[in-house]
Write a protein that holds these residues in place. Structure first.
Motif, mmCIF file in Angstrom:
data_model
loop_
_atom_site.group_PDB
_atom_site.id
_atom_site.type_symbol
_atom_site.label_atom_id
_atom_site.label_comp_id
_atom_site.label_asym_id
_atom_site.label_seq_id
_atom_site.Cartn_x
_atom_site.Cartn_y
_atom_site.Cartn_z
ATOM 1 N N PRO A 126 9.685 12.672 1.699
ATOM 2 C CA PRO A 126 9.522 13.149 0.323
ATOM 3 C C PRO A 126 8.256 12.620 -0.340
ATOM 4 N N ARG A 127 7.773 11.447 0.114
ATOM 5 C CA ARG A 127 6.594 10.840 -0.489
ATOM 6 C C ARG A 127 5.901 9.952 0.540
ATOM 7 N N LEU A 128 4.619 9.741 0.310
ATOM 8 C CA LEU A 128 3.817 8.923 1.212
ATOM 9 C C LEU A 128 3.117 7.833 0.401
ATOM 10 N N ILE A 129 3.121 6.613 0.924
ATOM 11 C CA ILE A 129 2.468 5.476 0.277
ATOM 12 C C ILE A 129 1.475 4.863 1.254
ATOM 13 N N LEU A 130 0.237 4.697 0.820
ATOM 14 C CA LEU A 130 -0.803 4.120 1.668
ATOM 15 C C LEU A 130 -1.380 2.893 0.967
ATOM 16 N N VAL A 131 -1.268 1.742 1.605
ATOM 17 C CA VAL A 131 -1.757 0.481 1.052
ATOM 18 C C VAL A 131 -3.001 0.058 1.839
ATOM 19 N N ASN A 132 -4.081 -0.285 1.122
ATOM 20 C CA ASN A 132 -5.369 -0.524 1.776
ATOM 21 C C ASN A 132 -5.686 0.611 2.754
ATOM 22 N N PRO A 133 -5.650 1.857 2.296
ATOM 23 C CA PRO A 133 -5.899 2.961 3.220
ATOM 24 C C PRO A 133 -7.307 2.917 3.788
ATOM 25 N N ILE A 134 -7.424 3.308 5.041
ATOM 26 C CA ILE A 134 -8.733 3.413 5.680
ATOM 27 C C ILE A 134 -9.312 4.758 5.272
ATOM 28 N N GLY A 135 -10.180 4.730 4.266
ATOM 29 C CA GLY A 135 -10.639 5.955 3.638
ATOM 30 C C GLY A 135 -12.032 6.396 4.008
ATOM 31 N N ALA A 136 -12.628 5.743 5.012
ATOM 32 C CA ALA A 136 -13.981 6.105 5.435
ATOM 33 C C ALA A 136 -14.168 5.593 6.856
ATOM 34 N N PRO A 137 -15.086 6.185 7.623
ATOM 35 C CA PRO A 137 -15.340 5.694 8.979
ATOM 36 C C PRO A 137 -15.753 4.222 8.954
ATOM 37 N N ALA A 138 -15.198 3.446 9.864
ATOM 38 C CA ALA A 138 -15.448 2.010 9.867
ATOM 39 C C ALA A 138 -16.925 1.671 10.021
#
Length: 291
Positions: A126-138
């Motif tokens: 029903p929902r998704l939670i992302l903590v410290n998401p990897i939001g760009a190529p390393a």
């Protein structure tokens, strides 16, 4: 070393379980009441295991958390006959999630890549939670040079003679350097706890080849690949001092989702789960409209 969150954790029931998933057996732990109205499956980060997210669990005692050790880490063996690439981890999570159909999915760091890819490919939540998401190529972040060094480090660990390679990958000196680099808190007691956590759990990987595969997966993918295909409401909890994904990239990432919100936490880096679990839990509580 005693956890700063030990008193809170002592009030939460914890039980260990095992479940078949993707051809292997996954060890997992449940935190909180079995009859809780809200269940969250929490996917930890690279080289970590289920203990790492305990400080967040401690802040939400009325939520039932299901915390597995990812294949090849902690007490979960590698997946038999599989290279540990993103497809393998997504297949594993989709299969493991059968232990709690309809649970909310949470991913931290590398777990954010796995969780978002699984939901984008059809895992029902029903929902998704992302903590410290990897939001760009390393390789594009402020630590791009360090990432290149890490690529060589894991390659060498996998290809050197077994005794030398294993020593290198489990080197307490290198683990401590990683820990010092990520920690932003100036609280000496909290820093000691963080370093102790990494010393204790960061080397609990199954073998060199699996660890190398997982690392290559972690630096070859990011959440951006999946964002546009995730239609469920999504929460991003990001750190303003994260060296792995700069906050500017997280602000771009949130706009790639059809339905997402971003909560920024100041004065912390890639260790939100250790350094600032209270504001992270508060963001989760508000997102889920928990009492």
């Amino acid at each position: 070393m005693s956890s700063p969150y030990a008193a809170q954790l002592s009030r939460i029931p914890v039980t260990r379980h095992e479940a078949p998933a993707a051809g292997g057996t996954t060890a997992y732990w449940t935190y909180g009441p079995e009859d809780a109205d809200t269940t969250i499956i929490a996917v930890h980060g690279f080289r970590g295991e289920h203990h790492g997210l305990e400080p967040v669990f401690a802040q939400l005692p009325n939520v039932r958390f299901i915390a597995p050790d990812l294949p090849g880490f902690g007490e979960t063996a590698p997946l038999p006959g599989r290279r540990h690439d993103l497809d393998a981890y997504v297949d594993w999570l989709a299969d493991f999630a059968r232990v709690a159909p309809g649970a909310i999915i949470l991913g931290h760091s590398f777990g954010s890549i796995v969780a978002s890819a699984a939901v984008a490919r059809g895992l029902q939540t029903p929902r998704l939670i992302l903590v410290n998401p990897i939001g760009a190529p390393a390789l594009e972040g402020p630590r791009g040079f360090m990432t290149r060094l890490a690529i060589f480090y894991y390659w060498a660990g996998a290809h050197l003679p077994a005794r030398v390679g294993t020593w290198l990958l489990r080197s307490r000196v290198i683990v401590r350097i990683m820990s010092i680099t990520m920690a932003k808190t100036r609280d000496p007691a909290l820093r000691r706890f963080i370093h102790n956590q990494h010393d204790t759990y960061f080397s609990r990987f199954a073998d060199r080849a699996q660890l190398h595969d997982a690392f290559v997966t972690s630096v070859s993918h990011d959440v951006r690949e999946s964002a546009a295909r995730i239609t469920v409401p999504t929460l991003l909890v990001a750190a303003q001092k994260d060296d792995i994904t700069p906050i500017e990239k997280e602000r771009e990432l949130v706009r790639m989702f059809p339905d997402a919100r971003l909560v920024e936490i100041a004065d912390v880096g890639h260790l939100i789960h250790y350094e600032t679990p209270e504001p992270a839990a508060r963001a989760i509580r508000e997102f889920l409209a928990l009492p």
